[in-house]
Design a protein around this motif. Sequence first.
Motif, PDB file in Angstrom:
ATOM      1  N   ARG A   1      38.923 -11.040 -17.033  1.00 43.68           N
ATOM      2  CA  ARG A   1      38.997 -11.155 -15.570  1.00 43.68           C
ATOM      3  C   ARG A   1      37.867 -12.008 -15.018  1.00 43.68           C
ATOM      4  N   ARG A   2      36.726 -11.973 -15.698  1.00 48.82           N
ATOM      5  CA  ARG A   2      35.581 -12.771 -15.266  1.00 48.82           C
ATOM      6  C   ARG A   2      35.678 -14.218 -15.706  1.00 48.82           C
ATOM      7  N   GLY A   3      36.696 -14.547 -16.511  1.00 52.74           N
ATOM      8  CA  GLY A   3      36.828 -15.918 -17.005  1.00 52.74           C
ATOM      9  C   GLY A   3      35.992 -16.186 -18.239  1.00 52.74           C
ATOM     10  N   GLU A   4      35.387 -15.146 -18.808  1.00 48.98           N
ATOM     11  CA  GLU A   4      34.595 -15.308 -20.028  1.00 48.98           C
ATOM     12  C   GLU A   4      35.516 -15.067 -21.225  1.00 48.98           C
ATOM     13  N   PHE A   5      36.410 -16.036 -21.462  1.00 44.56           N
ATOM     14  CA  PHE A   5      37.479 -15.843 -22.432  1.00 44.56           C
ATOM     15  C   PHE A   5      36.963 -15.775 -23.866  1.00 44.56           C
ATOM     16  N   GLU A   6      35.903 -16.535 -24.168  1.00 44.51           N
ATOM     17  CA  GLU A   6      35.378 -16.512 -25.529  1.00 44.51           C
ATOM     18  C   GLU A   6      34.854 -15.128 -25.898  1.00 44.51           C
ATOM     19  N   ARG A   7      34.161 -14.482 -24.971  1.00 45.96           N
ATOM     20  CA  ARG A   7      33.640 -13.143 -25.219  1.00 45.96           C
ATOM     21  C   ARG A   7      34.787 -12.135 -25.319  1.00 45.96           C
TER      22      ARG A   7
END
Length: 381
Positions: free
Chosen positions: A83-89
């Motif tokens: 949801r935060r856009g931190e797709f790699e994590r």
Amino acid sequence: MVLDPLWLLLALPVAFALGWLASRLEMRQWVREQRDAPKAYFKGLNLLLNEQQDKAIDAFVEAVQDDPHSADLHFALGNLFRRRGEFERAVRVHQHLLRRGDLSTGERERAQHALAQDFMKAGLFDRAEEAFRALEGTPFDTEARLALLTLHERSRDWRAAAEVAARLEKSGIGSFATRIGHYWCEVAQEADARGDAEGAQAALQRAREVAPTAPRPWLLEGERHLRAGRVAQALQAWDELRARHPGTFPLVAAAYAQAALTAGQRAHAREQLELVYAQQPDTNLLAALRKLDTPEQAAQRLLDHLRQQPALSVAAQVLELPPADWAEDTRPQLQASVARAAQPMQRYRCAACGFEARNYFWQCPGCQGWDTYPPRRIEDL
């Protein structure tokens, strides 16, 4: 050495007591861990509900470190990263879950679905497709197929999209006939662009078979005939479109009128256009009919349309006519057309949320922001 039975009798209560004490200590530790884990979980949830996502992430990370075997905490953390856009994590969290050997089948499928969503949101469509395909036959099968359908549409792989949509329809979740018809129409257009006339014709035939009530195959059929110089067949296809879908026919009305002039069928075309225009006066039909009219008839038709439906585009065409051709009520009709067209432009628009209003507001009624309205109407910007 012979053991005294008395010692055995004394050792049994001692062993029982030691075992009971160890179990109590282990139980207390387990209860303490279970009590602490929900606290960390609910703390993160509370922060998330209060839209403090950064602090929620920190809370979930701390909870996962304290209880690395909790799958629910990992799912919450991964979804929050996405949801935060931190797709790699998010990908790392869900891949870590999939590598765990103690994960149940249901949780493994859930992690696979979450991983596929991560790839989808990150724009890694190839990896997303592979991840979604791994969900076939699972409880996430339908969601995965719908996602694959979206992926195929984005990549314009129309044949694959048609196959997935057909399987979804067979599963009983609804009708995909219209969408499948559009897919085959897209295949036909691509075949035409390659010069594959037979492939285009076969694709359009499939579109008609899958979606018999769809208007697009008949529209494309006429366009293909017209491009190939088969004017009579084009008119025939568009007559079929007019009979089946009069509401869609205006999209090809101008081309229909031009083809009729080429084929020497002015009277027939004008008659058919008049029938449709009588049911639904439309500017496209108006333009097509004016192609078939004499100059005097075209001018009169324009004025009649303006009188019935004061449209701005028609008013602009009337202004191009010589004033001698104007009727007595032409000027009021022109004023009404311009006034109606100008109404949406005589508003103020909030720069923050786009809310439009006829009156100026210091505080936007939509987003409640202050001083978000430029002091100029839309038409003045």
